[in-house]
Design an enzyme around this catalytic site. Structure first.
Site, PDB file in Angstrom:
ATOM      1  N   ASN A  15      14.404  -2.735   5.271  1.00  0.00           N
ATOM      2  CA  ASN A  15      14.095  -1.369   5.386  1.00  0.00           C
ATOM      3  C   ASN A  15      14.482  -0.639   4.490  1.00  0.00           C
ATOM      4  O   ASN A  15      15.774  -0.324   4.533  1.00  0.00           O
ATOM      5  CB  ASN A  15      14.180  -1.066   6.882  1.00  0.00           C
ATOM      6  N   CYS A  76      13.925   6.609  13.379  1.00  0.00           N
ATOM      7  CA  CYS A  76      13.915   5.585  12.484  1.00  0.00           C
ATOM      8  C   CYS A  76      15.494   4.837  12.841  1.00  0.00           C
ATOM      9  O   CYS A  76      16.331   5.413  12.380  1.00  0.00           O
ATOM     10  CB  CYS A  76      14.040   5.878  10.894  1.00  0.00           C
ATOM     11  N   ASN A  78      16.627   1.650  11.928  1.00  0.00           N
ATOM     12  CA  ASN A  78      17.164   1.148  10.747  1.00  0.00           C
ATOM     13  C   ASN A  78      17.962   2.111   9.843  1.00  0.00           C
ATOM     14  O   ASN A  78      19.031   2.155   9.372  1.00  0.00           O
ATOM     15  CB  ASN A  78      16.071   0.336   9.946  1.00  0.00           C
ATOM     16  N   ASN A 163       8.589   7.713  18.506  1.00  0.00           N
ATOM     17  CA  ASN A 163       7.355   7.912  17.606  1.00  0.00           C
ATOM     18  C   ASN A 163       6.252   7.044  18.386  1.00  0.00           C
ATOM     19  O   ASN A 163       6.689   6.030  19.160  1.00  0.00           O
ATOM     20  CB  ASN A 163       7.245   7.589  16.212  1.00  0.00           C
ATOM     21  N   ASN A 197       2.555   3.359  14.891  1.00  0.00           N
ATOM     22  CA  ASN A 197       3.179   2.292  14.277  1.00  0.00           C
ATOM     23  C   ASN A 197       2.494   0.901  15.084  1.00  0.00           C
ATOM     24  O   ASN A 197       2.530   1.051  16.082  1.00  0.00           O
ATOM     25  CB  ASN A 197       4.647   1.968  14.507  1.00  0.00           C
ATOM     26  N   GLU A 215       4.021   0.367   9.318  1.00  0.00           N
ATOM     27  CA  GLU A 215       4.793   1.535   9.930  1.00  0.00           C
ATOM     28  C   GLU A 215       3.451   2.598   9.485  1.00  0.00           C
ATOM     29  O   GLU A 215       3.362   2.809   8.483  1.00  0.00           O
ATOM     30  CB  GLU A 215       6.072   1.637   9.251  1.00  0.00           C
ATOM     31  N   ARG A 216       3.738   3.621  10.387  1.00  0.00           N
ATOM     32  CA  ARG A 216       3.126   4.846  10.353  1.00  0.00           C
ATOM     33  C   ARG A 216       3.400   5.644   9.271  1.00  0.00           C
ATOM     34  O   ARG A 216       4.674   5.950   9.041  1.00  0.00           O
ATOM     35  CB  ARG A 216       2.972   5.874  11.409  1.00  0.00           C
ATOM     36  N   CYS A 224      11.379  -2.344  10.825  1.00  0.00           N
ATOM     37  CA  CYS A 224      11.118  -1.040  11.573  1.00  0.00           C
ATOM     38  C   CYS A 224      12.084  -1.170  12.769  1.00  0.00           C
ATOM     39  O   CYS A 224      11.645  -1.976  13.869  1.00  0.00           O
ATOM     40  CB  CYS A 224       9.639  -0.919  11.893  1.00  0.00           C
TER      41      CYS A 224
END
EC number: 5.1.1.7
Length: 301
Positions: A15, A76, A78, A163, A197, A215-216, A224
């Site tokens: 990522n 996020c 990662n 999210n 997502n 991923e959005r 992700c």
């Protein structure tokens, strides 16, 4: 105040992450700069993790997260591991507390170099994910793509891990689906007023599964973290696995794994995995112009 700031190109399971040091500055990295950085193959990224001075007492930093299209991301996993590795190398510390728009995250670097991030509690309420329609049970919502009598994907589990996420359960190799075609349609489906997502998940045992994510705001991604957490929680929630699983991230290069535990005592989701430093440089947070450390004085093409 210098026009440029330090940044590092890093990755978490492939990522692509840019960690940008905005500490000591009042400004923010602009969406235009994010778009410009993503347009360059050398700085193309999935998320930018911009480290700002702490806003809340007891935290080490505020993390502003940007997607590759310049939009904001709430979480996020990662990228958070990358921030921990960068700050641990700088300070010698192992444990950190970060504030994001999604809440407070605690993280720790272990002796073997892996990093655990407490992603907080999952959210299942339809109006908090959010969804545009009311569902009493969001572990299986009415949504499909393909012919009505033979859909390609259908009945995803929906939840928020900071999210919005939709997890579609599949019974064959996740790489065999044309996610590049379905992903944009599902990300922007009217069911998801803040977009979502989109993850394909194949359960391979009571303690393991394989995932692939659109991923959005970033598109097809090698990995992700919040999607892996959402897949693990949704698998346990629907009785497909237990509360502790290994996620094989099919699109990671090379293929890699994350350990996810949906902790029973407090419902927090703990994600453990690696992070990798690649190179560093400086960039202009207003424009996205950048240079590598080895190329100081030479602007990027």
């Amino acid at each position: 105040m210098s026009a440029t700031v330090e940044f590092a190109r890093m990755n978490g399971l492939g990522n692509k992450i840019l960690v940008v040091d905005m500490r000591g500055r009042p400004d923010k990295l602009t969406p235009a700069a994010a778009v410009a950085l993503n347009a360059d193959p050398q700085t193309e990224f999935d998320q930018i993790m911009a480290i700002h001075d702490p806003k809340a007492e007891g935290t080490d930093a505020f993390i502003d997260i940007l997607n590759s299209d310049g939009s904001k991301a709430q979480a996020c996993g990662n990228g958070t591991r990358c921030v921990v590795q960068a700050l641990a190398a700088e300070t010698g510390r192992k444990a950190f507390t970060f504030q994001t728009v999604a809440g407070i995250l605690n993280a720790v670097e272990h002796e073997d170099g892996t990093i655990s991030v407490d992603m907080g509690k999952p959210v299942f309420d339809w109006d908090r994910i959010p969804l545009s329609e009311e569902f009493h049970d969001t572990s299986r919502i009415e949504l499909q793509i393909g012919p009505i009598d033979n859909p390609v994907l259908h009945s995803p589990s929906a939840m928020s891990m900071g999210n919005p996420h939709a997890i579609f359960w599949v019974d064959r190799d996740v790489m065999s689906y044309d996610l590049a075609r379905f992903g944009p349609l599902l990300e922007n489906h009217p069911m998801f007023p803040e977009r979502a997502n989109i993850t394909l998940a194949q359960v391979t045992s009571p303690t393991s599964m394989t995932t692939r994510t659109w991923e959005r705001g970033a598109g097809l991604t090698l990995a992700c973290g919040s999607a892996a957490c959402s897949a693990a929680v949704s698998a346990a929630r629907t009785g497909r696995t237990g509360r502790k699983v290994t996620i094989n991230v099919a699109s990671a290069k090379p293929p890699a794994t994350l350990s996810i535990e949906w902790r029973e005592r407090d419902d927090h989701v703990i994600m453990t995995g690696p992070a990798e430093w690649e190179w560093s440089g400086r960039l202009d947070p207003a424009t996205g112009l950048w240079s590598r450390d080895a190329d100081r004085g030479a602007e990027a093409q």
